[in-house]
Design an enzyme around this catalytic site. Sequence first.
Site, PDB file in Angstrom:
ATOM      1  CB  THR A 143      -3.017   3.206  -2.713  1.00 32.03           C
ATOM      2  OG1 THR A 143      -2.583   3.414  -3.809  1.00 32.03           O
ATOM      3  CG2 THR A 143      -4.281   2.534  -2.618  1.00 32.03           C
TER       4      THR A 143
ATOM      5  NE  ARG B 193      -0.742   4.730  -9.505  1.00 31.92           N
ATOM      6  CZ  ARG B 193       0.266   5.240  -8.978  1.00 31.92           C
ATOM      7  NH1 ARG B 193       0.925   4.645  -7.911  1.00 31.92           N
ATOM      8  NH2 ARG B 193       0.758   6.499  -9.431  1.00 31.92           N
TER       9      ARG B 193
ATOM     10  CG  LEU C 195      -2.270  -0.917   0.347  1.00 31.09           C
ATOM     11  CD1 LEU C 195      -3.288  -0.189   1.418  1.00 31.09           C
ATOM     12  CD2 LEU C 195      -3.042  -1.590  -0.876  1.00 31.09           C
ATOM     13  CG  ASP C 196       1.031   2.183  -5.224  1.00 32.03           C
ATOM     14  OD1 ASP C 196       1.997   1.053  -5.306  1.00 32.03           O
ATOM     15  OD2 ASP C 196       0.499   2.015  -6.318  1.00 32.03           O
ATOM     16  NE  ARG C 197       5.767   8.486  -1.204  1.00 31.23           N
ATOM     17  CZ  ARG C 197       6.849   8.546  -0.316  1.00 31.23           C
ATOM     18  NH1 ARG C 197       6.502   8.995   0.838  1.00 31.23           N
ATOM     19  NH2 ARG C 197       8.223   7.986  -0.533  1.00 31.23           N
TER      20      ARG C 197
END
Length: 302
Positions: free
Chosen positions: A143, A240, A139-141
């Site tokens: 998110t 995104r 997961l993105d930082r």
Amino acid sequence: MRNKSGAAYAATKYMEFYVKEPATLMDFLMKEMSGISRNKVKAILAGHGVSVNRKMTTLYNYELKPGMVVRVSRHKRSTELNSKFVKIVYEDKDLIVIEKSIGILSMASAANQFCVKTILDEYFKKRHFKCTAHVVHRLDRDTSGLMIYAKNIEIQQILEEHWHSIVSDRRYIAVLCGKMEQEGGTVTSWLKDNKAFITYSSPTDNGGKYAVTHYHRLKANDDFSLVELKLETGRKNQIRVHMSDLGHPVAGDVKYGNGRNPIGRLALHAYRLNFTHPRTGEFMDFETPFPTAFMNLFSEKK
């Protein structure tokens, strides 16, 4: 016979149940502990929180007989993970399911970098487990949400090689900028990074990876839309970029959005994760509540 003070002390340490008819441990606990989920029972068992006739067991299919006494600990282990970034949702000998907060990487991108993996590795070390956390997805930082980490190489390889057949449902909740008129649909495109690591979307094959995102509008007002997103593929920055393609970027997205940030964070949360256990073949389903900050944007104005 235990005296009253002893009984009261014991009651603060564990719940005690008496078996009156044959049953498996799982069925018995779900009946006695009304409202508890199967996965919560499994988590308690995996954490060595259940004993039968004073002998600890981790077997959910343990056969109970009339007269047996089942005890469930009321207390977390002293080595329980205490982190503002990571919450353990489920754990067994092969894997761990966690809920990640915003502001932390799933794994390090540089040597000795603080990330979820380093938190889990320290947690395993404190519990004297001879294992480390193995990343199988990210997961993105910025998110938040549910993630799986393998606890050994074998499970990591199975999850990586058979991810699409093992994971049956992975959904996100997001706040998008603007009022989305359409109730739902599907976005498809090819995604490719440039040299600056910006992901670009193309309706035709640009040499990147094909990506599919399904979306469904849940709520909307004049400023924002609350949307459920289901991934058919799991490409980098997929949600995104695809939401930006629709003209409704994720709120708080400074990279692919318009800068609108009503809640001080990227409004993207991985709230559902369903998969088949790579060792046991059992169906596992996990879900977290929608973030309160997301929902507050759609509360009735007084």
